[in-house]
Design an enzyme around this catalytic site. Sequence first.
Site, PDB file in Angstrom:
ATOM      1  N   SER A 184       0.783  -1.231   0.000  1.00  0.00           N
ATOM      2  CA  SER A 184       0.000   0.000   0.000  1.00  0.00           C
ATOM      3  C   SER A 184       0.817   1.283   0.000  1.00  0.00           C
ATOM      4  O   SER A 184       0.307   2.331  -0.380  1.00  0.00           O
ATOM      5  CB  SER A 184      -0.962   0.009   1.189  1.00  0.00           C
ATOM      6  OG  SER A 184      -0.258  -0.169   2.392  1.00  0.00           O
ATOM      7  N   HIS A 212      -5.254  -3.788  -2.654  1.00  0.00           N
ATOM      8  CA  HIS A 212      -4.906  -2.824  -3.706  1.00  0.00           C
ATOM      9  C   HIS A 212      -4.762  -3.475  -5.080  1.00  0.00           C
ATOM     10  O   HIS A 212      -4.377  -2.806  -6.029  1.00  0.00           O
ATOM     11  CB  HIS A 212      -3.609  -2.093  -3.352  1.00  0.00           C
ATOM     12  CG  HIS A 212      -3.771  -1.186  -2.180  1.00  0.00           C
ATOM     13  ND1 HIS A 212      -4.281   0.090  -2.281  1.00  0.00           N
ATOM     14  CD2 HIS A 212      -3.531  -1.391  -0.855  1.00  0.00           C
ATOM     15  CE1 HIS A 212      -4.324   0.643  -1.085  1.00  0.00           C
ATOM     16  NE2 HIS A 212      -3.878  -0.232  -0.201  1.00  0.00           N
ATOM     17  N   LYS A 243     -11.580   0.147  -1.863  1.00  0.00           N
ATOM     18  CA  LYS A 243     -10.689   0.749  -2.863  1.00  0.00           C
ATOM     19  C   LYS A 243     -11.375   0.682  -4.235  1.00  0.00           C
ATOM     20  O   LYS A 243     -12.273   1.470  -4.481  1.00  0.00           O
ATOM     21  CB  LYS A 243      -9.341   0.063  -2.761  1.00  0.00           C
ATOM     22  CG  LYS A 243      -8.877   0.184  -1.284  1.00  0.00           C
ATOM     23  CD  LYS A 243      -7.600  -0.396  -0.966  1.00  0.00           C
ATOM     24  CE  LYS A 243      -7.351  -0.549   0.516  1.00  0.00           C
ATOM     25  NZ  LYS A 243      -7.599   0.604   1.372  1.00  0.00           N
TER      26      LYS A 243
HETATM   27  C1  LIG Z   1      -3.206  -3.721   2.121  1.00  0.00           C
HETATM   28  C2  LIG Z   1      -4.410  -3.352   2.940  1.00  0.00           C
HETATM   29  N1  LIG Z   1      -5.045  -4.313   3.624  1.00  0.00           N
HETATM   30  C3  LIG Z   1      -6.110  -4.037   4.386  1.00  0.00           C
HETATM   31  C4  LIG Z   1      -6.613  -2.760   4.486  1.00  0.00           C
HETATM   32  C5  LIG Z   1      -7.787  -2.491   5.357  1.00  0.00           C
HETATM   33  O1  LIG Z   1      -8.902  -2.323   4.573  1.00  0.00           O
HETATM   34  P1  LIG Z   1     -10.215  -1.524   5.043  1.00  0.00           P
HETATM   35  O2  LIG Z   1      -9.997  -0.107   4.671  1.00  0.00           O
HETATM   36  O3  LIG Z   1     -11.284  -2.165   4.246  1.00  0.00           O
HETATM   37  O4  LIG Z   1     -10.370  -1.728   6.489  1.00  0.00           O
HETATM   38  C6  LIG Z   1      -6.009  -1.742   3.770  1.00  0.00           C
HETATM   39  C7  LIG Z   1      -6.551  -0.377   3.862  1.00  0.00           C
HETATM   40  O5  LIG Z   1      -5.934   0.606   3.783  1.00  0.00           O
HETATM   41  C8  LIG Z   1      -4.867  -2.032   2.988  1.00  0.00           C
HETATM   42  O6  LIG Z   1      -4.240  -1.070   2.319  1.00  0.00           O
END
Ligand SMILES: Cc1ncc(COP(=O)(O)O)c(C=O)c1O
Length: 423
Positions: A184, A212, A243
């Site tokens: 991310s 992502h 996303k």
């Molecule tokens: C790689 C990754 N996993 C999990 C999440 C968590 O997702 P959520 O926003 O649906 O809680 C994010 C969110 O930023 C993320 O970037």
Amino acid sequence: MAKDIFKKCREYRDAQDARAQGFYPYFRCIDDSRGNHVLCQGEEKIMIGSNNYLGLAQDPRVIEAACDATRRFGAGCTGSRLLNGTITLHEQLEEALAQFLQREAVLLFSTGFFANQGAIIALTESEDAILCDRENHASIIEGCQAALGQLIPFRHNSALALRNRLKRLPEEAGKMIIMDGVFSMSGDIADLPGMLQVAKEYEAITYVDEAHSLGVLGPQGRGTVHHFGVNDEVEIVMGTFSKSLGSMGGFIAGSRELIEFLKHKARCLIFTAALAPAVVGGVLKALEIMQSEPERIDQLWTNTRKMHEGFKSIGFNIGSTQTPIVPILIGSEAKAFRFAQRLFEEGIFATPAVYPAVRYGEAIVRTSFMSTHTSQDLDLVLEIFAKLARELGTFDDPIYTEPGRRRNVFDFALSEQARTKTL
Ligand SMILES: Cc1ncc(COP(=O)(O)O)c(C=O)c1O
């Protein structure tokens, strides 16, 4: 006298100091949004700080589906999936996702964060090892810290480092390797083929977070495991709706028995309210549009290539990104905050990422691009970045002038708490 629990709150001044200097970049309030453009205090900004990769959060068909779901089921489910909170839309979305991802079953969670936490905590026991890429998302790290299994971080995207960690573990230990499909902060794509080869050697199971990569990589946006053609070799896939699918919520996809187990054991599912009807209705429609309008993903990649080239030709270090997430290396935290503030003043919404999200002293402005950005938007963004780099002397920073420092700058720094839990 009892310890004063609020002492740390009274003494916390970072945010206040940043505000006093006029550089506070967080919790910016958006008054109105068209996705690629937003309105903040009456001023229009080009949004390059979201994860709305396909622009579906503002699609009228998605909004209408969310309204329909609300009219039929109400504003909320007012309870856990396990008890009174399951509606037909939840089951439809689970079925649609299982089909799309070519998995036996899917389980929805109220956020992606909960999906990671819930699955990791429910699955691992004290004799298990959780091998975790150092750049993995905080929800994975938090899940590993709360789990009984032992957290073992390994160097970012290095199958070699993974093998060295696995080598030291007892043969009989349960082993689970977790990595983001797309990271991310750095925008790197996980070396899944390399990791899977090592996983097989040590009989480790693999878990890929597709937050992502869904809607970005693989045929029709099916994610990293499909991009590499290794869907059958990865036991657990996690994803989010926050996303490309333009909403909120998360899921775990895997075998029928895995999902049956998590449905009854994951506390992050059982003890929280189910996803609201509006969310599920909207995501179902977004998933349908994502599959029927592949030109959105094509445009996302056209925009992504343009921005990679554009930033590099200005002279910015964008690390090793291969995706719409483009980290712009700035250096010190103060400089990154200043850069982001100047961007905002010039009409661009992007936020800095500082330690511990990135290595100390190697702060970035994180940018990410959407299929709905126009060529005009993107040209203007590049023009303003170039202007600010000159104005703020970005390329005079040692991080740019000392060539050795231009490599491997996005190694995620684990918190001290996580370090103490490592082998
Ligand atoms: C790689 C990754 N996993 C999990 C999440 C968590 O997702 P959520 O926003 O649906 O809680 C994010 C969110 O930023 C993320 O970037």
